[in-house]
Design an enzyme around this catalytic site. Structure first.
Site, PDB file in Angstrom:
ATOM      1  N   ASP A 438      16.051 -59.414 -24.018  1.00 34.27           N
ATOM      2  CA  ASP A 438      15.664 -58.894 -23.388  1.00 34.27           C
ATOM      3  C   ASP A 438      15.014 -57.044 -22.754  1.00 34.27           C
ATOM      4  OD1 ASP A 438      14.010 -59.353 -20.693  1.00 34.27           O
ATOM      5  OD2 ASP A 438      15.789 -58.886 -19.874  1.00 34.27           O
ATOM      6  N   ASP A 914      15.642 -64.885 -18.932  1.00 39.48           N
ATOM      7  CA  ASP A 914      16.232 -65.642 -20.560  1.00 39.48           C
ATOM      8  C   ASP A 914      16.859 -67.159 -20.639  1.00 39.48           C
ATOM      9  OD1 ASP A 914      15.551 -62.838 -20.968  1.00 39.48           O
ATOM     10  OD2 ASP A 914      16.660 -62.380 -19.704  1.00 39.48           O
TER      11      ASP A 914
END
Length: 1245
Positions: A438, A914
């Protein structure tokens, strides 16, 4: 006019909704679309009914919905035992020992049942305890989240604090600034007069820009606690689903029905920003919320080595079955042909025991053979090491403790350290080949800083470029002198060096420093106008700019004063920010929709243009007057605001100053602004473009600034058109607004560009560089926009200027038509063109390809009929950046890449968006940063910062992989060496079924006498130190190639065990058989043979582990030699017991029989030396003629060459970096080639 105070706790007197024009900043369509109007509520998919402010209704059926308790644990009280047992018996060895334990209950078993059942219970029990403890920690973290408090309406306008887990559907809640939303909430009102609020959704989609939400006008009056007491309404809406950006429903208030859209929905795990408070009613709770719907079940993960270990167990089991068949077949043949002739066996005696009659029945050889086969399965079961699993469990727990206690991975700022939340995947850390990361909060720290700017063609804020700095350090003095000449020539040919890339001046400055260090005097021509005070770093949050030419009011002496003034004015006026007082300084703080705007406002304030107040139609500045040098207050009337959004990629404000002049001030993407410049407004475009390229290479976000002076008549006529478009109701509204904005946003005059740094976390570039050198590919998956993702790609050195970039995105026609077939064809055409370019580039030696994919294009590309075209291209690229991706897409691409490549995938992130990706990857890593803990709770390992990932993988991952690999191979070796002696004795005694060793010997072998050395190997072994691991990251590639746990090594160790067992058995048999054991002529019996053979085994396996250990500590010495000594202590103590306890001949065995016999010690020495000789020869040949990288480094370190011969050490380090294509080192090498190219070109000219 009353002065606006941003700190007022009552309603804020700004109606932003009157300023916003485009739907991208209105409620995701303030107008409800046609699909929403066609919905029939009460039908499947749209059946949810919520009674607002009546939560008691939802505590009973039919309106009872999910509780707000959220769990990320793998087990619960009911499922723990069955699920955990299933996990244990997925291991093949445990299944075998369960079968052996059952067979041991049979009367023909060679061992006592307890000796097989007890170890199995112990091994499985230890594993169950470990699983339970790890899941308990997950439960405690869940408890922490579920115990957060929120204000809930109790009745009568009274709000009380309740834990999140107690919140129910229908509850009216009050959320204060910077608090998370406990569920999916319908917005009723806010601290702003027109009911808007700002929401940070970074945890959900990774975007740093704040989202604007707005309540219905019908609920605007619910703005104080007392108003809530009489509020009653009903919400009919869609059923729970994972779609973050859609919401359809109706609010029935009184006798009216009001349509709802995503603009009124506040999602769980997002945060309230820039708004004092909001009121809302809970619509979805717990597992029904969109954030949780986007998560997946906690998966059960097993490492590659553990999965391969199952196949090793299959091989050992096959060996077991084979020798059991040989034993059963040989026994059956001998029973019918030879044993019947052995009169002393009395096979025909009628008084024989029933079990003996079954086992020794010459007339029914098949039954006897089958029983002998089952007996052999138990007898030779030591070929399959049951203690291997419990030893690995113990070792992994200890490894996890070492990882947790590593002070090099402790973050002093957050007071957090790395945590191994599961120990099952330690060795998997050493085999990672791809990292999916991420961006926001993982690589960046969610802070924007103003770093550089280009005003009127001159670049300011020239911090020395780190790549150029490192490249300059590697250049020789001759190169520096040549570079000086080229710079001097460049200066003589240039009218103004300031107009060109400022990084050139920075390199020159650094060259001067380097030259001075080498005894050179003034090697570089120094541009005295370049800041001499760029030495003190700024401590102002959001402002990291250093340049004396325009700081400290010096910009008022600029030759282009009007353009500089207008640049700062655009920065101070073109925004949607709100000022707030700072108690600590006389400076103001700001709140805005995007962090970029906050950074611009802080920068404008530092340059002398302080935005300090705004009303609905007026903005106030304190400007530095160039003529007097003093700050003066100026008032600007805000006429129109054309807001920024992803489709427009620009923002404009139209203001009139105190003289009545009307200006359009515009900022936006450089390509958008450049297309709208007037012919006479491009004076600085060429030099600005050069600066843009330099800023982009540094990974900075850039926005171009421009302005236009409007005639009164032109503005009036345009404003009528714009007002008419703004008040239009219907699908054509957006098109009319866009046309109106195009009419006015043209013929602009370029002022310059501003560069913002999305500040990376400390050590991120260095960490990525190490990971790249270790052979890992890094993909960036972010919910942010493409430009931002690309900038971060450059900042992290995932992208380079010399890379060929493929941009995969849907065409505007494809998005507009929204036809799946056309979109698929569009993507396929782009992929085909990319493959064509790739085939051409592949002919070149240095072909660097990067892929940038938009979220909508990714959704099409991941479809089953397209993914086979997309994934091969993506995997072949050096870098892949996916932007605008949803949480589901992150999880999907993780799974598809894992399945397609078959490589070990690590996913790392910090937010709830995530979680799916983290759980889907082979290894999930969560960042325990400033935001929520959802990613950490779903992860296998947690880090306080991204930079610790390098040490976690390159040091601990490398160590754990080699430790576990060596440990398993050694376990296989020692158990084969021990177990096959039983088989050889079976052959020697004509398949009699007699056991060579005492039962106590069998029990102690794996539990006591060989367990501690192998545990020390698994915990403390190091091929090289941690410092060397980080200096030579390429060593990590041994794990990626799995060279330490290949089938050739496994079979080699099996053969080594077979040779050792054969040598030991033959040495003992052939020395003892023809000779007397003692001086009085007494020969050795079974007790002597068993004890001597066992002694040789203990010495051999413990000396073998000493040969494979590279890093000795006192613990290893204690465990290895102590285990051997413990065997003699046991023999002594066992022999000292009365014969009742040592009834198989162990009485005084060591003192009276073995100890005094020279043959005992001679055979032991001979057998051990000969058994270890094959491995020692292999070891010497490999080190001398076929050394591995770690062997070479070990020899250099051992001989002190790293100190005495630094060039050898440096050469070895450089060799490990040759294949690196991304990372800081690769960029420096590319920059060196570029600078040397300049030198070569200068020498020719």
């Amino acid at each position: 006019m009353a002065e606006f105070s941003p700190t007022v706790s009552t309603k804020k007197k700004l109606k932003w909704s009157k300023l916003y024009s485009f739907s991208c900043m209105r409620p995701y369509g303030a107008m409800v679309n046609d699909d929403a109007r066609s919905v029939v509520f009460g039908q499947p998919g749209f059946s949810r009914l919520v009674f607002c402010n009546e939560p008691h209704v939802h505590k009973a059926k039919p309106y009872k919905y999910a509780k707000n308790y959220v769990s990320t644990t793998k087990y619960n009280v009911v499922s723990f035992l069955p699920k955990a047992l299933f996990e244990q018996f997925r291991r093949v060895a445990n299944l075998y020992f369960l079968l052996a334990a059952v067979l041991s209950l049979a009367p023909f078993a060679p061992f006592d049942p307890v000796s097989l059942i007890a170890p199995l219970v112990f091994v499985v029990g230890i594993s169950l305890v470990k699983e339970g403890v790890e899941d308990w920690h997950r439960f405690l973290q869940d408890l922490k989240v579920n115990s957060r408090t929120v204000q809930v309406h109790k009745g009568g306008g009274i709000f009380v604090n309740k834990a999140w887990k107690e919140v129910c559907v229908g509850d009216v809640v009050k959320i204060n600034k910077d608090e998370y939303f406990p569920g999916d909430i319908l917005l009723l009102s806010s601290s702003y007069e027109d009911g808007i609020c700002y929401v940070e959704t970074m945890n959900l989609d990774g975007e740093t820009n704040l989202k604007l939400k707005r309540c219905l006008e019908a609920t605007l009056n619910l703005d104080i606690d007392q108003e809530i007491s009489n509020f009653k309404a009903t919400v009919r809406c869609e059923d729970p689903n994972p779609h973050l950006y859609t919401f359809v429903g109706n609010l029935e208030l009184g006798n009216k029905s009001f349509p709802l859209c995503p603009a009124q929905l506040l999602l769980r795990d997002s945060k309230l920003r820039n708004t004092d408070y909001v009121y809302g009613v809970v619509i979805f709770t717990g597992n029904d919320t969109k954030a949780v719907k986007n998560s997946t079940m906690v998966p059960s993960k097993r490492s590659r080595i553990e999965r391969k270990m199952d196949h090793v167990i299959y091989l050992l089991f096959s060996m077991l079955v084979l020798i059991s068949l040989l034993s059963a077949t040989g026994f059956s043949l001998l029973l019918r042909t030879e044993m019947v002739k052995w009169w002393y066996l009395r096979l025909e005696d009628e008084n024989n025991d029933y079990n003996d009659e079954l086992l020794f029945n010459p007339s029914n050889g098949l039954v006897s053979g089958l029983l002998q086969f089952m007996r052999a399965l138990i007898l030779f079961g030591y070929l399959i090491p049951i203690s291997l699993y419990v030893s690995i469990e113990v070792v992994k727990v200890l490894q996890a403790m070492i990882i947790n206690k590593d002070m090099e991975m402790y973050d002093e700022v957050s007071c957090k350290s790395v945590r191994a939340r599961t120990s099952n995947l330690n060795e998997e850390l050493g085999q990672v080949e791809m990292i999916l990361s991420d961006k926001t909060g993982t690589l960046t720290c969610n802070q924007m800083e103003f770093r550089k700017c280009s005003i009127a063609g001159i670049s300011y804020g020239g911090d020395i470029n780190e790549v150029d700095l490192e490249a300059s350090k590697r250049m020789t003095i001759a190169d520096i002198q040549a570079f000086q000449i080229s710079i001097d020539n460049f200066d003589t040919r240039s009218n103004d060096v300031q107009g060109f890339d400022f990084s050139t001046a920075d390199v020159s400055t650094q060259m001067g420093v380097l030259g001075g260090q080498n005894g050179m005097q003034n090697p570089i021509h120094e541009n005295t106008e370049i800041s001499s005070a760029c030495k003190v770093a700024s401590n102002i949050k959001g402002f990291n700019f250093r340049d004396d030419r325009i700081m400290n009011k010096k910009w008022i002496h600029s030759s282009n004063l009007f353009d500089v003034t207008m640049f700062f004015r655009v920065m101070a006026l073109c925004h949607t920010g709100i000022p707030a007082e700072d108690d600590k300084t006389d400076k103001l703080k700001y709140e805005a929709e995007s962090p970029e705007e906050v950074a611009f406002l802080i920068a404008a304030q530092e340059f002398g243009f302080q935005f300090f107040q705004r009303t609905q139609s007026t903005m106030f500045l304190k400007e530095l007057d160039p003529s007097s040098g003093k700050a003066v207050k100026r008032e600007y009337k805000l006429l129109n605001l054309l807001e920024f959004c992803s489709s427009r990629r620009r923002m404009s404000v139209i203001v009139s100053n105190e003289d009545g002049q009307i200006f359009l001030l515009c900022k936006g993407a450089d390509s958008i602004i450049f297309d709208r410049l007037a012919d006479n407004g491009r004076s600085y475009q060429e030099s600005t473009t050069i600066h843009l390229s330099s800023y982009a290479e540094d990974g900075l976000r850039t926005l171009a600034f421009a302005y236009r002076l409007l005639d009164d008549s032109e503005y009036e006529s345009w404003n009528k058109i714009f007002t008419q478009a703004k008040t239009t109701i219907g699908p054509e509204r957006e098109e009319l607004l866009e046309k109106a904005s195009e009419m006015i946003e043209k013929d602009l005059t370029l002022l310059g560009v501003a560069a913002i740094e999305d500040k990376l976390q400390k050590g991120v570039p260095e960490c990525i560089d190490k990971l790249a050198q270790a052979g890992m590919k890094i993909w960036l998956l972010t919910g942010d926009k493409k430009e931002t993702a690309i900038n971060i790609g450059y900042a992290c050195s995932l992208l380079r200027q010399d890379m060929k970039q493929f941009h995969l995105s849907l065409s505007k026609e494809g998005e507009t038509n929204n036809q799946l077939k056309a979109m698929k064809q569009d993507i396929l055409n782009q992929l085909d063109s990319f493959y064509t370019v790739m085939s051409k580039e592949s002919n070149q030696q240095q072909s660097l390809l990067a892929l940038v994919v938009d979220g909508k294009a990714l959704e099409i590309a991941l479809r089953s009929d397209i993914r086979d075209h997309f994934l091969p291209l993506a995997v072949k690229c050096v870098s892949v950046i996916c932007c605008r991706v949803s949480p589901k897409q992150k999880a999907l691409i993780t799974r598809l890449v894992k399945e397609f490549t078959g490589k070990t995938i690590l996913a790392i992130g910090d937010g709830a968006n995530d979680v799916g990706m983290i759980q889907e990857a082979d290894i999930g890593v969560g960042i325990s940063g400033m935001e929520g803990m959802q990613a950490v709770m779903a992860s296998d390992f947690s880090l306080p910062q991204f930079r610790f990932l390098g040490r976690l993988l390159i040091v601990h991952g490398h160590w754990c992989y080699k430790r576990i690999s060596k440990m398993i191979l050694y376990f296989v070796y020692k158990n084969i060496a021990f177990g096959l002696t039983l088989f050889y004795y079976e052959l020697y005694t004509s398949f009699s079924g007699e056991v060579l060793y005492d039962d106590w010997y069998m029990t102690l072998f794996n539990v006591i006498l060989t367990s501690l050395p192998v545990i020390s190997l698994g915990v403390l072994e190091q091929d090289v130190s941690s410092e060397v691991c980080l200096q030579f990251p390429a060593l990590y590639q041994q794990g990626q190639r799995n060279i330490h746990f290949t089938w050739s090594r496994i079979v080699g160790w099996i053969i080594n065990g077979m040779v050792s067992s054969l040598v030991i058995f033959l040495a003992n048999i052939h020395v003892l058989s023809p000779n007397s054991f003692r001086k009085d002529g007494t020969v050795a019996d079974l007790t002597h043979l068993g004890a001597m053979t066992y002694t040789c085994i203990i010495w051999t396996v413990n000396c073998q582990i000493a040969l494979i250990i590279n890093h000795f500590t006192w613990i290893q010495h204690l465990f290895i030699w102590g285990s051997i000594f413990l065997w003699y202590i046991f023999l002594f103590v066992y022999g000292a017991l009365s014969p009742a306890y040592s009834d198989k001949g162990g009485f005084h065995l060591l003192v009276e029989s073995l100890g005094p016999s020279p043959m005992y010690w001679t055979v032991t020495l001979l057998a051990v030396v000969v058994s270890l000789l094959p491995y020692f020869i292999h070891f010497v040949i490999q080190r001398m003629f076929f050394p591995m990288d770690d062997h070479v480094i070990q020899e250099i370190k051992h001989c002190g060459k790293d100190v005495d011969d630094d060039r050898m050490w440096q050469r070895q380090q450089n060799n490990s970096k040759k294949t690196t294509q991304i990372g800081f080192s690769a960029r420096v090498e590319a920059r060196l080639l570029y600078l040397k190219g300049i030198l070569l070109l200068a020498s020719k000219t």
